[in-house]
Scaffold this active site. Structure first.
Site, PDB file in Angstrom:
ATOM      1  N   GLU A 159      54.620  34.746  49.295  1.00  0.00           N
ATOM      2  CA  GLU A 159      53.719  35.572  49.360  1.00  0.00           C
ATOM      3  C   GLU A 159      53.120  36.352  49.845  1.00  0.00           C
ATOM      4  O   GLU A 159      52.765  37.323  49.369  1.00  0.00           O
ATOM      5  CB  GLU A 159      53.183  34.137  48.820  1.00  0.00           C
ATOM      6  CG  GLU A 159      51.024  35.200  47.937  1.00  0.00           C
ATOM      7  CD  GLU A 159      50.287  34.321  47.799  1.00  0.00           C
ATOM      8  OE1 GLU A 159      49.473  34.809  46.470  1.00  0.00           O
ATOM      9  OE2 GLU A 159      50.082  33.648  48.484  1.00  0.00           O
TER      10      GLU A 159
ATOM     11  N   TYR B  84      46.724  26.172  43.102  1.00  0.00           N
ATOM     12  CA  TYR B  84      46.958  25.590  44.076  1.00  0.00           C
ATOM     13  C   TYR B  84      45.416  25.112  44.744  1.00  0.00           C
ATOM     14  O   TYR B  84      45.100  23.591  44.398  1.00  0.00           O
ATOM     15  CB  TYR B  84      47.821  26.329  45.467  1.00  0.00           C
ATOM     16  CG  TYR B  84      48.873  26.682  44.870  1.00  0.00           C
ATOM     17  CD1 TYR B  84      49.683  26.177  44.297  1.00  0.00           C
ATOM     18  CD2 TYR B  84      48.902  27.482  46.381  1.00  0.00           C
ATOM     19  CE1 TYR B  84      50.942  26.245  44.541  1.00  0.00           C
ATOM     20  CE2 TYR B  84      50.276  27.423  46.112  1.00  0.00           C
ATOM     21  CZ  TYR B  84      51.701  27.649  45.289  1.00  0.00           C
ATOM     22  OH  TYR B  84      52.958  27.521  45.887  1.00  0.00           O
TER      23      TYR B  84
ATOM     24  N   SER C  16      45.402  33.765  39.948  1.00  0.00           N
ATOM     25  CA  SER C  16      44.926  34.714  39.345  1.00  0.00           C
ATOM     26  C   SER C  16      45.864  34.634  38.500  1.00  0.00           C
ATOM     27  O   SER C  16      47.322  34.475  38.410  1.00  0.00           O
ATOM     28  CB  SER C  16      45.915  35.702  41.029  1.00  0.00           C
ATOM     29  OG  SER C  16      45.348  35.929  42.006  1.00  0.00           O
TER      30      SER C  16
ATOM     31  N   GLN D  69      49.916  30.516  40.761  1.00  0.00           N
ATOM     32  CA  GLN D  69      49.399  30.092  40.991  1.00  0.00           C
ATOM     33  C   GLN D  69      48.599  28.870  40.448  1.00  0.00           C
ATOM     34  O   GLN D  69      47.196  29.467  40.290  1.00  0.00           O
ATOM     35  CB  GLN D  69      48.981  29.962  42.497  1.00  0.00           C
ATOM     36  CG  GLN D  69      50.015  30.686  43.533  1.00  0.00           C
ATOM     37  CD  GLN D  69      50.011  31.137  44.795  1.00  0.00           C
ATOM     38  OE1 GLN D  69      48.517  30.782  45.227  1.00  0.00           O
ATOM     39  NE2 GLN D  69      50.735  31.861  45.809  1.00  0.00           N
TER      40      GLN D  69
END
Length: 397
Positions: free
Chosen positions: A258, A142, A175, A140
């Protein structure tokens, strides 16, 4: 395979996995044997590349036998079976000594279903199978330094550049970015629209010019999170996911998947609960009534979390906001297990005596804050449940 029975499927899966890795000892490893790590986050300080390579070999082995995407559509390399069959595969995997699959969790459990719903046919045919086998790893992009829980307040910009886009901005808490090939990035494409509008999602090549990745060292000693800097990064329009200015829907879809993955795949492993019980047995002899009550509560909550998650996911419908509950149940259970371990160990929880299986629990404790932030903070998820599931008045904005 579309009509295979659950019993025959489990037998076949067991044979396939037996050919790759040995089964765990019945009842788990004996006290003092094997790796004593209890972390539920993939953040090895050493041996990460080797673990990822072994995980890719395992996923390729499953793919050779048509098992890399059990519940996925046959059109894109899946087996076309049910989520129940996928659960059976995970159950058999839990019985074997396999590599840590957390490195592929976003790729397989989040990005794949998101691309099925919002991706183009070219993206589906070109990526879905490769994401499931681990040939391509994604993450991701984000959160930002000024846009965490208020994700729609992000400032990363994407501007038209010929037949593509030019991205500039900074992402944080990404991550696995340092070992990933792709990043699902949300950026602002229209400054004039309200903040939840004017956002678009893109698949960014993390090896492209202008991408800089800096690992963030954590309390555990590992570095599973990264900062990602985007400086004039060119992204072709073919890498756009969903409609222009329609990125918020894509992000919400990915977050729902998720949270369901966190609830189903992380933290409620019965083997981890067994390890906590073993800890109490070996450190406290005999186990006092207070500790016995705490352990019983953990066991009951673990079963409740697993059954609640199954109830939500076995409906066969698209995941909804109620899945925020599964993530909360998981992180709360892990927090409770951490508290019990700390209570049992006392000073041994913060000072390593060298005894197997004791100080190792500190890694779970130190990794919990990251898990409670990832996928939406506990506070934000409680708001989502209150407003979107229970229909309570909205929090003051």
């Amino acid at each position: 395979m579309s009509t295979v029975s659950e019993r025959d499927f489990r037998q076949r899966v067991t044979e396939v996995i037996d050919a790759f890795a040995p089964a765990r000892a019945a009842g788990g490893n004996a006290w003092g044997e094997g790796d004593d790590r209890v972390s539920v986050v993939a953040e090895r300080s050493e041996g990460e590349a080797e673990e990822i390579a072994r995980l890719r070999r395992y996923r390729a082995h499953l793919d050779d036998h048509g098992l890399s995407w059990v519940e996925g559509p046959a059109t894109y390399g899946g087996a076309g079976l049910t989520t129940r069959h996928a659960d059976l595969l995970r159950a058999v995997e839990a019985e074997h000594e396999l590599p840590d699959d957390a490195y592929l969790r976003f790729s397989a459990s989040t990005l794949c279903p998101t691309l099925l719903e919002h991706g183009t046919e070219e993206q589906r045919t070109g990526l879905l199978h490769r994401l499931r086998t681990g040939e391509v790893i994604a993450c991701q992009l984000y959160s930002e330094p000024g846009a965490g829980s208020d994700l729609a307040g992000l400032s990363t910009r994407a501007e038209r550049d010929g037949d593509g886009w030019r991205l500039n901005g900074q992402k944080v808490w990404s991550s696995g970015a340092h070992y990933s090939d792709l990043g699902l990035c949300i950026a602002r494409t229209d400054q004039a629209k309200p903040k939840h509008a004017g956002l678009t999602t893109f698949l960014v090549d993390l090896r492209a010019p202008g991408v800089e990745i800096r690992p963030i060292r954590q309390l555990t000693g590992g570095a599973s999170f990264d900062e990602v800097f985007l400086t004039d990064v060119h992204v072709p329009d073919s890498a756009r996911v969903g409609e222009v200015d329609g990125g918020w829907r894509v992000v919400m879809t990915s977050l729902l998947h998720e949270r369901s993955a966190i609830g189903r795949e992380v933290g409620v492993d019965g083997a981890l609960v067994d390890r906590l019980v073993d800890l109490a047995r070996h450190v406290r002899q005999p186990i006092d009534d207070r500790t016995r009550d705490q352990l019983a509560d953990v066991v009951v909550r673990a079963w409740a979390a697993r059954l609640t998650t199954d109830r939500y996911l076995d409906r066969g419908a698209t995941p909804g906001p109620e899945l925020a509950m599964t993530k909360l149940l998981t992180t709360d259970l892990l927090r409770q297990m951490s508290d019990v371990a700390a209570d049992v160990l006392g000073a041994g929880h913060v000072a390593d005596t060298g005894e197997w299986g004791t100080y190792a629990w500190s890694e779970l404790t130190l990794g919990l804050p990251g898990l409670r932030v990832g996928g939406g903070t506990d506070e934000i998820l409680k708001n989502a449940i209150g407003e979107r599931v229970l229909g309570l008045p909205k929090d003051a904005r």
